[in-house]
Write an enzyme that holds these catalytic residues in place. Structure first.
Site, short mmCIF file in Angstrom:
data_model
loop_
_atom_site.label_atom_id
_atom_site.label_comp_id
_atom_site.label_asym_id
_atom_site.label_seq_id
_atom_site.Cartn_x
_atom_site.Cartn_y
_atom_site.Cartn_z
N ASN A 1 0.88 -1.18 0.00
CA ASN A 1 0.00 0.00 0.00
C ASN A 1 0.90 1.22 0.00
O ASN A 1 1.50 1.56 1.02
CB ASN A 1 -0.91 -0.02 1.24
CG ASN A 1 -1.75 1.24 1.33
OD1 ASN A 1 -1.80 2.03 0.38
ND2 ASN A 1 -2.42 1.43 2.46
N LYS B 1 0.03 4.27 -0.39
CA LYS B 1 -0.63 5.49 0.13
C LYS B 1 -0.38 6.65 -0.84
O LYS B 1 -0.39 6.42 -2.05
CB LYS B 1 -0.14 5.76 1.56
CG LYS B 1 -0.26 4.50 2.43
CD LYS B 1 -0.06 4.72 3.88
CE LYS B 1 -0.23 3.39 4.61
NZ LYS B 1 -0.16 3.49 6.06
N HIS C 1 -9.57 1.06 4.59
CA HIS C 1 -8.31 1.27 5.31
C HIS C 1 -8.54 2.28 6.44
O HIS C 1 -9.32 3.21 6.29
CB HIS C 1 -7.24 1.80 4.33
CG HIS C 1 -5.88 1.83 4.94
ND1 HIS C 1 -5.47 2.84 5.79
CD2 HIS C 1 -4.84 0.96 4.87
CE1 HIS C 1 -4.23 2.58 6.20
NE2 HIS C 1 -3.83 1.44 5.65
N GLU D 1 -6.96 4.74 7.45
CA GLU D 1 -6.76 6.16 7.10
C GLU D 1 -7.97 6.70 6.35
O GLU D 1 -8.31 7.87 6.47
CB GLU D 1 -5.46 6.31 6.29
CG GLU D 1 -4.24 6.16 7.19
CD GLU D 1 -3.01 5.60 6.50
OE1 GLU D 1 -2.95 5.59 5.26
OE2 GLU D 1 -2.09 5.16 7.24
N GLU E 1 -5.21 -4.69 10.48
CA GLU E 1 -4.24 -3.62 10.67
C GLU E 1 -4.58 -2.86 11.95
O GLU E 1 -5.39 -1.93 11.92
CB GLU E 1 -4.28 -2.65 9.48
CG GLU E 1 -3.92 -3.28 8.16
CD GLU E 1 -3.29 -2.26 7.21
OE1 GLU E 1 -2.19 -2.53 6.73
OE2 GLU E 1 -3.90 -1.20 6.98
N GLY F 1 2.53 2.66 10.76
CA GLY F 1 3.48 3.76 10.64
C GLY F 1 4.18 4.13 11.94
O GLY F 1 4.79 5.19 12.04
N SER G 1 3.53 -1.75 10.31
CA SER G 1 4.98 -1.79 10.54
C SER G 1 5.60 -3.14 10.21
O SER G 1 6.50 -3.61 10.92
CB SER G 1 5.30 -1.38 11.99
OG SER G 1 4.87 -0.05 12.23
P1 13P Z 1 3.11 0.70 7.62
O1 13P Z 1 3.64 -0.59 7.08
O2 13P Z 1 3.84 1.91 7.12
O3 13P Z 1 2.97 0.66 9.11
O4 13P Z 1 1.61 0.88 7.02
C1 13P Z 1 0.72 -0.16 7.16
C2 13P Z 1 -0.48 0.12 6.35
O5 13P Z 1 -1.26 1.00 6.66
C3 13P Z 1 -0.68 -0.67 5.13
O6 13P Z 1 -1.96 -0.51 4.64
#
Ligand code: 13P
Length: 255
Positions: A9, A11, A95, A97, A167, A173, A213
Site C-alpha cells: 500500500n 498510500k 483502510h 486512514e 491492521e 506507521g 509496521s
Molecule cells: P506501515 O507498514 O507503514 O505501518 O503501514 C501499514 C499500512 O497501513 C498498510 O496498509
C-alpha cells in the site's frame, strides 16, 4: 493451505514514473517467487501505467479505494468499472486512514465490498482496533463488529475472493508491530466471525493479512503463525529491496 498474498500500500507516494521504475526494479528481485501472490496498490494516478507495465506478469495491481457505484455525480471519486477497465484486479476497502480522514464507515465498507465482488475485483477489507480500544479490552468486540457489518447481506457463495487485512491502528506507521501472537489472536477472532457469517469453507479459505509496521526483520516470525496468510505493507513497500525481502520471507513455508 492458503496461498500467501503480499500487498504493497503505497498510500500518497510515487508519481507514475516512480511507480513504473519501482516495478522494473522489483521484477528481477521476485523472479524466483512462484508461490506468493504480489499486489501493488499505488495512487490513483499510477494505476493505469502500473497495470500496463505489469500486464502479463505475475504482479497484480490494486486500488487503495473506490466508490461503490458505477457512475454518477461524485466529484473526485473512481468507480469499480473505471478500475477494471484499467486492468486493476484488487481494491483496498476501509483502510483505517480512509475511516479516520475521509469518513468511511462499516456501512460504506459493506457497500464497497458488495460492489467489488459484483465487479470481479478482489476486495481486501481492512479492519483493526485503535489503541484506546485495545487498552479497554475491546479488540474482539471491534473486530467482530467491523467484520459483521462488512459482510451483512452478502450471500456466502459470493465471498470466495474475500481477503481481510488486520491492521491494528496503533501499529500503522509507528514501528510498533504487533507480536506474532497478538496478530494470531486477532486473526483467529476475524476467522471465527467470518465462519459465523459464511460457514467453515469460506472461513478456512479466506486469506487474512497482517498490516502495521511490517519489515524484513519481523516478516518471518509473522509468517510462522497459522492464521497469518500474508501482509499488507506500507512504508517498507516503498523500496523494492525491502518489499522483495518481505515477499521472499512470506513465500517460505513456515516450519
Ligand atoms: P506501515 O507498514 O507503514 O505501518 O503501514 C501499514 C499500512 O497501513 C498498510 O496498509
Amino acid at each position: 493451505m492458503r496461498n500467501r498474498l503480499i500487498a504493497a500500500n503505497w498510500k500518497m507516494h510515487k508519481t507514475p514514473a516512480e511507480s513504473t521504475a519501482f516495478l522494473a526494479s522489483l521484477f528481477p528481485l521476485v523472479q524466483n517467487n512462484t508461490s506468493a501472490e504480489i499486489v501493488i496498490c499505488p495512487a490513483m494516478t499510477s494505476l493505469a501505467p502500473l497495470a500496463d507495465a505489469a500486464r502479463g506478469s505475475s504482479i497484480a495491481v490494486g486500488a487503495q479505494t473506490m466508490h461503490w457505484l458505477d457512475s454518477g455525480a461524485y466529484t473526485g471519486e473512481t468507480s469499480p468499472t473505471m478500475l477494471t477497465a484499467m486492468g486493476v484486479t484488487h481494491v483496498l476497502i476501509g483502510h483505517s486512514e480512509r475511516r479516520q480522514y475521509f469518513n468511511e464507515t462499516d456501512t460504506t465498507v459493506n457497500l464497497k465490498l458488495k460492489s467489488a465482488l459484483q465487479h470481479g475485483l478482489v476486495p481486501i477489507v481492512c479492519v483493526g482496533e485503535h489503541i484506546n480500544e485495545r487498552n479497554r479490552d475491546l479488540t474482539e468486540d471491534v473486530l467482530r463488529l467491523q467484520i459483521s457489518v462488512a459482510l451483512e447481506g452478502i450471500d456466502c457463495e459470493k465471498l470466495g475472493p474475500l481477503v481481510v487485512a488486520y491492521e491494528p491502528v496503533w501499529a500503522i506507521g509507528t514501528g510498533h508491530t504487533a507480536t506474532p501472537e497478538t496478530a494470531e489472536d486477532a486473526h483467529k477472532i476475524i476467522r471465527a466471525e467470518i465462519r459465523r457469517h459464511a460457514g467453515e469453507e469460506i472461513a478456512a479459505g479466506t486469506r487474512i493479512l497482517y498490516g502495521g509496521s511490517v519489515r524484513p526483520e519481523n516478516a518471518g516470525s509473522l509468517n510462522g503463525m497459522e492464521d497469518v496468510d500474508g501482509a499488507l505493507v506500507g512504508g517498507a513497500s516503498l523500496e523494492s529491496d525491502s518489499f522483495a525481502q518481505i515477499v521472499a520471507l512470506f513465500a517460505e513455508q513456515p516450519a
